[in-house]
Write a protein that holds these residues in place. Structure first.
Motif, short mmCIF file in Angstrom:
data_model
loop_
_atom_site.label_atom_id
_atom_site.label_comp_id
_atom_site.label_asym_id
_atom_site.label_seq_id
_atom_site.Cartn_x
_atom_site.Cartn_y
_atom_site.Cartn_z
N LYS A 168 22.38 -16.27 79.20
CA LYS A 168 23.96 -16.42 79.14
C LYS A 168 24.21 -17.81 78.48
O LYS A 168 24.88 -18.46 79.18
CB LYS A 168 24.54 -16.11 80.43
CG LYS A 168 24.53 -14.77 80.91
CD LYS A 168 25.05 -14.85 82.39
CE LYS A 168 25.20 -13.11 82.67
NZ LYS A 168 24.12 -12.49 82.90
N ALA A 169 23.66 -18.29 77.48
CA ALA A 169 23.56 -19.63 77.04
C ALA A 169 25.15 -19.84 76.48
O ALA A 169 25.86 -18.90 75.92
CB ALA A 169 22.72 -19.91 75.77
N ARG A 170 25.62 -21.02 76.58
CA ARG A 170 27.15 -21.54 76.31
C ARG A 170 27.15 -21.47 74.76
O ARG A 170 26.13 -21.93 73.94
CB ARG A 170 27.33 -22.68 77.00
CG ARG A 170 26.50 -23.84 76.36
CD ARG A 170 27.06 -25.20 77.04
NE ARG A 170 26.32 -26.42 76.61
CZ ARG A 170 26.78 -27.31 75.95
NH1 ARG A 170 28.00 -26.93 75.16
NH2 ARG A 170 25.96 -28.22 75.31
N ARG A 171 28.30 -20.91 74.31
CA ARG A 171 28.47 -20.97 72.70
C ARG A 171 28.83 -22.35 72.19
O ARG A 171 29.18 -23.27 72.92
CB ARG A 171 29.66 -19.91 72.48
CG ARG A 171 29.54 -18.67 73.09
CD ARG A 171 30.71 -17.96 72.39
NE ARG A 171 30.60 -16.47 72.73
CZ ARG A 171 31.64 -15.56 72.27
NH1 ARG A 171 32.63 -16.03 71.71
NH2 ARG A 171 31.27 -14.10 72.64
N PRO A 172 27.89 -22.81 71.14
CA PRO A 172 28.50 -24.02 70.51
C PRO A 172 29.71 -24.36 70.18
O PRO A 172 30.56 -23.42 69.91
CB PRO A 172 27.36 -23.83 69.20
CG PRO A 172 27.37 -22.51 68.88
CD PRO A 172 27.58 -21.57 69.98
N GLN A 173 30.40 -25.49 70.39
CA GLN A 173 31.52 -25.83 70.00
C GLN A 173 31.68 -25.91 68.61
O GLN A 173 30.78 -26.02 67.65
CB GLN A 173 31.87 -27.23 70.82
CG GLN A 173 31.87 -27.12 72.24
CD GLN A 173 31.86 -28.46 73.00
OE1 GLN A 173 32.58 -29.17 72.41
NE2 GLN A 173 31.68 -28.66 74.04
N ARG A 174 32.96 -26.28 68.20
CA ARG A 174 33.40 -26.42 66.65
C ARG A 174 32.48 -27.38 65.89
O ARG A 174 32.10 -27.42 64.66
CB ARG A 174 34.82 -26.38 66.56
CG ARG A 174 35.34 -26.66 65.02
CD ARG A 174 36.73 -26.61 64.90
NE ARG A 174 37.34 -25.47 65.35
CZ ARG A 174 38.63 -25.24 65.43
NH1 ARG A 174 39.44 -26.15 64.95
NH2 ARG A 174 39.16 -23.95 65.79
N ILE A 175 32.25 -28.71 66.69
CA ILE A 175 31.54 -29.65 66.11
C ILE A 175 30.14 -29.70 65.97
O ILE A 175 29.47 -30.30 65.21
CB ILE A 175 31.65 -30.95 67.14
CG1 ILE A 175 31.22 -30.74 68.49
CG2 ILE A 175 33.28 -31.63 67.19
CD1 ILE A 175 31.04 -32.05 69.37
#
Length: 298
Positions: free
Chosen positions: A68-75
């Motif tokens: 359940k890894a957090r999704r990368p942000q736009r940056i």
């Protein structure tokens, strides 16, 4: 004094952990070119590149979902695309193409240039500032590698050597960018997300580029494909990016100078390729250079 020692311990332990993780990554990567050489004898190099990225991408997608890894942000998207272009697509494709022209032992020697490439991008992309003496020893080690390549007849297979030089350049960028991103996103998450971002492109192309029949493909070729897909493309990067982030990109990146030594040993024992004393001599020199460069990396 005791208080000062205690304050310094976390940093010291982090640096040591970085070197250990980096060393494990280098050992895993050392078998990449020999494994690729075995596989490219029976698989098209373009298909090999697409297949290894697709297999690793599916595994990475499963890992990200499992933990359940957090999704990368736009940056994070641009750095991840740079990582994918460098280590998922660029380096595997260029090395596979190079191995059609030269032996794995010959290409392994070019890996001695990777620490210099990685360190240069560590300055440009990672904001690191090694001391001048560091560059002296890094350039010295790389000069021995390049000099050896020329002495062995660079004009005999210029395509292979040019491809390897391009591979080293783009791989250094991918290493530095991934290590920088690992400090905030995490080592295994960086390579996993880079693979997943590449998957929508690589998987369909792998299917289109697949041979009409897999009949006759030998077990060693399948093993080579499996190794570069699971270990070279995924597991090795988990340790490598973590090591670079913990111990410093330029500093730990010098461990790559050990990779030719392990790779040459594998080329001689597994592929029964001729490994000259000159190759071992160059490797010995660059190992001494990494020891000296490490001292001045920070």
């Amino acid at each position: 004094m005791e208080r000062t020692s205690n304050l310094q311990n976390p940093t010291s332990e982090k640096n040591l952990s970085g070197w250990i993780n980096g060393f494990i990554g280098v050992v895993i990567f050392s078998a990449s070119l020999p494994a690729t050489k075995v596989a490219v004898l029976e698989f098209d190099p373009v298909f090999l590149t697409l297949a290894r990225a697709s297999i690793a991408g599916v595994l990475a997608l499963a890992l990200l979902g499992l933990f359940k890894a957090r999704r990368p942000q736009r940056i994070h998207l641009l750095p991840l695309l740079i990582v994918a272009s460098g280590v998922v697509i660029g380096f595997p494709l260029l090395t596979a193409l190079a191995l059609q022209h030269v032996t794995s032992a010959h290409t392994i020697v070019f890996l001695g240039l990777l620490p210099l490439s990685t360190a240069a991008f560590a300055v440009m992309r990672g904001g690191e500032r090694p001391r001048p003496a560091f560059w002296l020893f890094s350039v010295l080690g790389s000069a021995f590698v390049v000099g050896y390549a020329f002495s062995q007849g660079l004009t005999a297979a210029p395509e292979g050597d040019i491809l390897m030089l391009l591979a080293v350049l783009i791989c250094g960028l991918g290493y530095a960018e991934g290590a920088k991103l690992s400090r905030t996103l995490g080592g295994w998450q960086v390579i996993s997300w880079a693979l997943v971002l590449s998957l929508p492109l690589m998987a369909p192309l792998a299917w289109l580029w697949a041979p009409t029949s897999f009949t006759g493909i030998s077990p060693p070729a399948w093993f080579g494909l499996a190794y570069i897909s699971v270990f070279s493309m995924l597991i090795g990067f988990v340790f490598w990016y973590r090591g670079l982030a913990q111990g410093g990109i330029a500093a730990v990146g010098q461990l790559q100078l050990l990779q030719p030594f392990f790779g040459l040993a594998l080329a001689a024992t597994v592929l029964h390729e001729t490994v000259s004393m000159g190759m071992f001599g160059v490797t010995a020199v660059v190992i001494m250079c990494v020891i000296a460069a490490r001292k001045f990396a920070r």
